[in-house]
Motif scaffolding. Structure first.
Motif, PDB file in Angstrom:
ATOM      1  N   PHE A  17       0.843  -1.191   0.000  1.00  0.00           N
ATOM      2  CA  PHE A  17       0.000   0.000   0.000  1.00  0.00           C
ATOM      3  C   PHE A  17       0.886   1.252   0.000  1.00  0.00           C
ATOM      4  O   PHE A  17       1.813   1.360   0.800  1.00  0.00           O
ATOM      5  N   THR A  18       0.587   2.157  -0.900  1.00  0.00           N
ATOM      6  CA  THR A  18       1.209   3.481  -0.885  1.00  0.00           C
ATOM      7  C   THR A  18       0.082   4.501  -0.806  1.00  0.00           C
ATOM      8  O   THR A  18      -0.775   4.541  -1.690  1.00  0.00           O
ATOM      9  N   THR A  36     -14.153  21.094   8.065  1.00  0.00           N
ATOM     10  CA  THR A  36     -14.198  20.733   9.492  1.00  0.00           C
ATOM     11  C   THR A  36     -13.300  19.539   9.798  1.00  0.00           C
ATOM     12  O   THR A  36     -13.707  18.572  10.445  1.00  0.00           O
ATOM     13  N   ASN A  37     -12.058  19.630   9.293  1.00  0.00           N
ATOM     14  CA  ASN A  37     -11.042  18.606   9.570  1.00  0.00           C
ATOM     15  C   ASN A  37     -11.441  17.208   9.107  1.00  0.00           C
ATOM     16  O   ASN A  37     -11.133  16.209   9.758  1.00  0.00           O
ATOM     17  N   GLU A  38     -12.138  17.112   7.978  1.00  0.00           N
ATOM     18  CA  GLU A  38     -12.471  15.806   7.408  1.00  0.00           C
ATOM     19  C   GLU A  38     -11.181  15.079   7.042  1.00  0.00           C
ATOM     20  O   GLU A  38     -10.269  15.662   6.487  1.00  0.00           O
ATOM     21  N   ILE A  39     -11.105  13.800   7.378  1.00  0.00           N
ATOM     22  CA  ILE A  39      -9.881  13.029   7.145  1.00  0.00           C
ATOM     23  C   ILE A  39     -10.167  11.904   6.153  1.00  0.00           C
ATOM     24  O   ILE A  39     -11.145  11.177   6.292  1.00  0.00           O
ATOM     25  N   TYR A  40      -9.317  11.787   5.151  1.00  0.00           N
ATOM     26  CA  TYR A  40      -9.474  10.701   4.184  1.00  0.00           C
ATOM     27  C   TYR A  40      -8.116  10.160   3.777  1.00  0.00           C
ATOM     28  O   TYR A  40      -7.071  10.793   3.991  1.00  0.00           O
ATOM     29  N   LEU A  41      -8.140   8.978   3.201  1.00  0.00           N
ATOM     30  CA  LEU A  41      -6.926   8.255   2.827  1.00  0.00           C
ATOM     31  C   LEU A  41      -7.040   7.860   1.363  1.00  0.00           C
ATOM     32  O   LEU A  41      -8.040   7.265   0.959  1.00  0.00           O
ATOM     33  N   GLU A  42      -6.042   8.215   0.571  1.00  0.00           N
ATOM     34  CA  GLU A  42      -6.089   7.864  -0.853  1.00  0.00           C
ATOM     35  C   GLU A  42      -4.747   7.338  -1.317  1.00  0.00           C
ATOM     36  O   GLU A  42      -3.694   7.748  -0.813  1.00  0.00           O
ATOM     37  N   GLY A  43      -4.786   6.400  -2.253  1.00  0.00           N
ATOM     38  CA  GLY A  43      -3.527   5.854  -2.731  1.00  0.00           C
ATOM     39  C   GLY A  43      -3.705   4.672  -3.651  1.00  0.00           C
ATOM     40  O   GLY A  43      -4.734   4.511  -4.315  1.00  0.00           O
ATOM     41  N   LYS A  44      -2.691   3.804  -3.646  1.00  0.00           N
ATOM     42  CA  LYS A  44      -2.632   2.687  -4.587  1.00  0.00           C
ATOM     43  C   LYS A  44      -2.136   1.444  -3.858  1.00  0.00           C
ATOM     44  O   LYS A  44      -1.327   1.534  -2.932  1.00  0.00           O
ATOM     45  N   TRP A  45      -2.648   0.305  -4.289  1.00  0.00           N
ATOM     46  CA  TRP A  45      -2.166  -0.996  -3.816  1.00  0.00           C
ATOM     47  C   TRP A  45      -1.614  -1.751  -5.003  1.00  0.00           C
ATOM     48  O   TRP A  45      -2.236  -1.806  -6.069  1.00  0.00           O
ATOM     49  N   ILE A  46      -0.430  -2.354  -4.856  1.00  0.00           N
ATOM     50  CA  ILE A  46       0.211  -3.128  -5.921  1.00  0.00           C
ATOM     51  C   ILE A  46       0.458  -4.532  -5.400  1.00  0.00           C
ATOM     52  O   ILE A  46       1.061  -4.716  -4.329  1.00  0.00           O
ATOM     53  N   SER A  47      -0.007  -5.531  -6.130  1.00  0.00           N
ATOM     54  CA  SER A  47       0.131  -6.918  -5.688  1.00  0.00           C
ATOM     55  C   SER A  47       1.572  -7.402  -5.833  1.00  0.00           C
ATOM     56  O   SER A  47       2.318  -6.951  -6.716  1.00  0.00           O
ATOM     57  N   ASN A  48       1.957  -8.343  -4.981  1.00  0.00           N
ATOM     58  CA  ASN A  48       3.269  -8.983  -5.115  1.00  0.00           C
ATOM     59  C   ASN A  48       3.258  -9.963  -6.287  1.00  0.00           C
ATOM     60  O   ASN A  48       4.248 -10.103  -6.994  1.00  0.00           O
ATOM     61  N   ASP A  49       2.136 -10.634  -6.480  1.00  0.00           N
ATOM     62  CA  ASP A  49       1.983 -11.630  -7.544  1.00  0.00           C
ATOM     63  C   ASP A  49       1.465 -10.930  -8.810  1.00  0.00           C
ATOM     64  O   ASP A  49       0.314 -10.501  -8.862  1.00  0.00           O
ATOM     65  N   LYS A  50       2.301 -10.848  -9.804  1.00  0.00           N
ATOM     66  CA  LYS A  50       1.927 -10.154 -11.046  1.00  0.00           C
ATOM     67  C   LYS A  50       1.070 -11.004 -11.975  1.00  0.00           C
ATOM     68  O   LYS A  50       0.693 -10.550 -13.062  1.00  0.00           O
ATOM     69  N   LYS A  51       0.725 -12.216 -11.533  1.00  0.00           N
ATOM     70  CA  LYS A  51      -0.129 -13.075 -12.348  1.00  0.00           C
ATOM     71  C   LYS A  51      -1.588 -13.016 -11.918  1.00  0.00           C
ATOM     72  O   LYS A  51      -2.432 -13.692 -12.498  1.00  0.00           O
ATOM     73  N   LEU A  52      -1.893 -12.217 -10.924  1.00  0.00           N
ATOM     74  CA  LEU A  52      -3.285 -12.089 -10.479  1.00  0.00           C
ATOM     75  C   LEU A  52      -4.129 -11.405 -11.549  1.00  0.00           C
ATOM     76  O   LEU A  52      -3.597 -10.684 -12.398  1.00  0.00           O
ATOM     77  N   TYR A  86      -7.819   3.627  -4.342  1.00  0.00           N
ATOM     78  CA  TYR A  86      -8.838   3.788  -3.303  1.00  0.00           C
ATOM     79  C   TYR A  86      -8.829   5.215  -2.775  1.00  0.00           C
ATOM     80  O   TYR A  86      -7.801   5.897  -2.753  1.00  0.00           O
ATOM     81  N   ASN A  87      -9.987   5.671  -2.405  1.00  0.00           N
ATOM     82  CA  ASN A  87     -10.173   6.968  -1.746  1.00  0.00           C
ATOM     83  C   ASN A  87     -11.144   6.706  -0.597  1.00  0.00           C
ATOM     84  O   ASN A  87     -12.352   6.606  -0.801  1.00  0.00           O
ATOM     85  N   LEU A  88     -10.606   6.573   0.594  1.00  0.00           N
ATOM     86  CA  LEU A  88     -11.371   6.101   1.745  1.00  0.00           C
ATOM     87  C   LEU A  88     -11.555   7.222   2.763  1.00  0.00           C
ATOM     88  O   LEU A  88     -10.631   7.987   3.033  1.00  0.00           O
TER      89      LEU A  88
END
Length: 304
Positions: free
Chosen positions: A136-137, A147-163, A170-172
């Motif tokens: 996760f990055t 009003t200090n809304e907090i969110y998390l956004e970024g990218k997930w990269i799998s270890n297995d490149k055959k998935l 994601y923007n959570l």
């Protein structure tokens, strides 16, 4: 006479000396105990302060939202979007510790983070001993204008490149989970398609009906009359709505699709909620299963 007086004097000196020694030993023991308590309290206070500092950070908590495929094999039957909850559990120095819950998996992660103004940037890794582990990055942002809304956004990269899907974005938004037995299935869930087809009906798809919104197995004891004429898919979703209210993360794709896409209050937080179920819910689950086993499926034409 002199000898007796001398012996009496010596005995008095001995008694006074022993009494003084005992008093000193008693004081020493008391000081040692007090000193030990003081050290223990100081250490405990220091640890508590460090722990409090870690847990008082505004980024500590849970973030939930869509986990969307961005790099994938379009020749595969991949899942475009699941709902994910990312937990930031603690911060220690430059390290961030947490876990994610998505698609029936609960995976820990850890890695380094940096603070830039009010934002936190992190690169964290899952252990790597599961097929679906990756990296996760993300950036945790505090929107002071809202009003200090907090969110998390970024990218997930799998270890297995055959998935089928090797990268997701994601923007959570930060959100606390709370069990609410009153949560109802929304009206627009009726006529939703259940994933999977029957070879006997290649031109048809299994769907839900309006009946699925009428029964809440977390608040009402369900009767035979309520369940005996319901379709299999409706029963399946009414039963799983009980688990969903407790934040259960579904591994089964057909069920996960319904709750991920159609139920706004749904938030996956656990892969085992059995101990959280109420006696009423357990009783209703058993009742539904008995009718679900023999119920018919409802199919509708494609392109209806």
């Amino acid at each position: 006479m002199k000898t007796k007086l001398l012996l009496l004097f010596v005995m008095l000196c001995f008694i006074v000396s022993c009494g003084k020694k005992k008093e000193e030993e008693s004081n020493t023991s008391g000081n040692t105990t007090n000193s030990g308590n003081t050290n223990s309290e100081t250490k405990s206070g220091s640890e508590s302060k460090t722990e409090t500092k870690s847990k008082s950070s505004p980024v500590i908590g849970s973030y939930s939202g869509g986990f969307t495929a961005s790099v994938y094999n379009d020749k595969k039957d991949y899942v475009y979007e699941n709902r994910i909850t990312v937990f930031i559990d603690s911060l220690a120095g430059e390290m961030m510790y947490g876990h994610s819950v998505v698609a029936g998996n609960n995976r820990p992660f850890s890695g380094k983070f940096t603070k830039e103004g009010s934002n936190y940037k992190a690169e964290v890794n899952e252990p790597g001993d599961d097929k679906y582990d990756g990296k996760f990055t993300f950036t945790v942002k505090i929107d002071e204008a809202k009003t200090n809304e907090i969110y998390l956004e970024g990218k997930w990269i799998s270890n297995d490149k055959k998935l089928d899907v090797t990268e997701r974005t994601y923007n959570l938004y930060k959100k606390d989970f709370a069990y609410d037995p009153q949560n109802q299935l929304p009206e627009n869930i009726q006529w939703a398609e259940l994933y999977g087809s029957n070879p006997k009906f290649p031109d048809r798809i299994e769907q839900l009906t309006a009946e699925v919104t009428k029964f809440n197995g977390s608040t009402t004891e369900l009767k035979k009359e309520d369940l005996q004429n319901l379709y299999k898919g409706d029963l399946e979703i009414i039963r799983n709505a009980i688990y969903a209210r407790h934040g259960y993360s579904f591994k089964t794709r057909r069920v996960r699709f319904i709750f991920d896409q159609f139920v706004p209050w749904y938030m996956p937080v656990s892969t085992d909620v059995r101990n959280a179920l109420t006696e009423l819910e357990k009783k209703n689950i058993d009742m539904i299963k008995r009718y679900e086993e023999h119920a018919e499926k409802y199919y509708d034409e494609y392109g209806r």
